[in-house]
Design a protein around this motif. Structure first.
Motif, short mmCIF file in Angstrom:
data_model
loop_
_atom_site.label_atom_id
_atom_site.label_comp_id
_atom_site.label_asym_id
_atom_site.label_seq_id
_atom_site.Cartn_x
_atom_site.Cartn_y
_atom_site.Cartn_z
N GLU A 13 8.34 8.58 -15.94
CA GLU A 13 9.47 9.22 -16.37
C GLU A 13 9.05 10.21 -17.62
N GLU A 14 8.31 9.78 -18.40
CA GLU A 14 7.86 10.58 -19.35
C GLU A 14 7.23 11.86 -19.10
N THR A 15 6.30 11.64 -17.87
CA THR A 15 5.70 12.99 -17.03
C THR A 15 6.87 14.04 -16.69
N HIS A 16 8.04 13.22 -15.97
CA HIS A 16 9.14 13.89 -15.42
C HIS A 16 9.72 14.65 -16.33
N ILE A 17 9.97 14.23 -17.59
CA ILE A 17 10.76 15.14 -18.57
C ILE A 17 9.93 15.95 -19.37
N ASN A 18 8.61 16.11 -19.12
CA ASN A 18 7.66 16.94 -19.64
C ASN A 18 7.77 18.33 -19.56
N PHE A 19 8.19 19.34 -20.39
CA PHE A 19 8.44 20.57 -20.12
C PHE A 19 7.68 21.56 -19.21
N GLU A 20 6.30 21.38 -19.29
CA GLU A 20 5.21 22.02 -18.44
C GLU A 20 5.46 21.42 -16.98
N VAL A 21 5.74 20.03 -16.75
CA VAL A 21 5.78 19.70 -15.63
C VAL A 21 7.21 20.21 -14.92
N ARG A 22 8.20 19.94 -15.55
CA ARG A 22 9.52 20.55 -15.28
C ARG A 22 9.69 21.83 -14.75
N SER A 23 8.66 22.64 -15.46
CA SER A 23 8.55 24.20 -14.94
C SER A 23 7.96 24.70 -13.83
N SER A 24 7.08 23.37 -13.46
CA SER A 24 6.10 23.65 -12.31
C SER A 24 6.51 23.02 -10.95
N SER A 25 6.93 23.77 -10.02
CA SER A 25 7.33 23.18 -8.69
C SER A 25 6.26 22.25 -8.00
N GLU A 26 4.84 22.69 -8.18
CA GLU A 26 3.93 21.95 -7.78
C GLU A 26 3.92 20.67 -8.54
N GLU A 27 3.92 20.57 -9.74
CA GLU A 27 3.81 19.44 -10.48
C GLU A 27 4.86 18.24 -10.15
N LEU A 28 5.87 19.02 -10.05
CA LEU A 28 7.21 18.05 -9.64
C LEU A 28 7.04 17.53 -8.39
N ASP A 29 6.45 18.34 -7.38
CA ASP A 29 6.47 17.89 -6.05
C ASP A 29 5.67 16.58 -5.86
N LYS A 30 4.59 16.62 -6.83
CA LYS A 30 3.52 15.71 -6.81
C LYS A 30 4.03 14.35 -7.32
N ILE A 31 5.27 14.34 -8.24
CA ILE A 31 5.89 13.14 -8.90
C ILE A 31 6.90 12.89 -8.45
N LEU A 32 7.87 13.51 -7.92
CA LEU A 32 9.19 13.16 -7.54
C LEU A 32 9.06 12.61 -6.00
N ALA A 33 10.01 11.32 -5.80
CA ALA A 33 10.10 10.88 -4.35
C ALA A 33 10.88 11.96 -3.62
N ASP A 34 10.79 11.87 -2.26
CA ASP A 34 11.63 12.61 -1.55
C ASP A 34 13.22 12.36 -1.72
N GLU A 35 13.35 11.07 -2.13
CA GLU A 35 14.73 10.76 -2.23
C GLU A 35 15.23 10.99 -3.48
N PHE A 36 14.37 11.61 -4.40
CA PHE A 36 14.79 11.86 -5.98
C PHE A 36 16.24 12.44 -6.00
N GLY A 37 17.03 12.02 -6.81
CA GLY A 37 18.21 12.40 -7.24
C GLY A 37 18.41 12.30 -8.78
#
Length: 64
Positions: A13-37
């Protein structure tokens, strides 16, 4: 809940709210489940596809 699992979920969760992660589609794709909402402050619901296509960046994020 197992304390190890709790720590792992908190770390993700802390990774998910990190600015660098939230601004990178590649990083988000790694950590978000396909069912993410998520529902933003505006009341708009975002799914994983929205995040990856729109590069949703929320600068004022905090864990509660």
């Amino acid at each position: 809940m197992d304390s190890s699992l709790n720590a792992q979920l908190r770390e993700l969760e802390e990774t998910h709210i990190n600015f660098e992660v939230r601004s990178s589609s590649e990083e988000l794709d790694k950590i978000l489940a396909d069912e993410f909402g998520e529902i933003g402050n505006s009341g708009i619901k975002y799914d994983k596809k929205d995040f990856l296509e729109l590069y949703v960046v929320l600068s004022d994020m905090a864990l509660h």
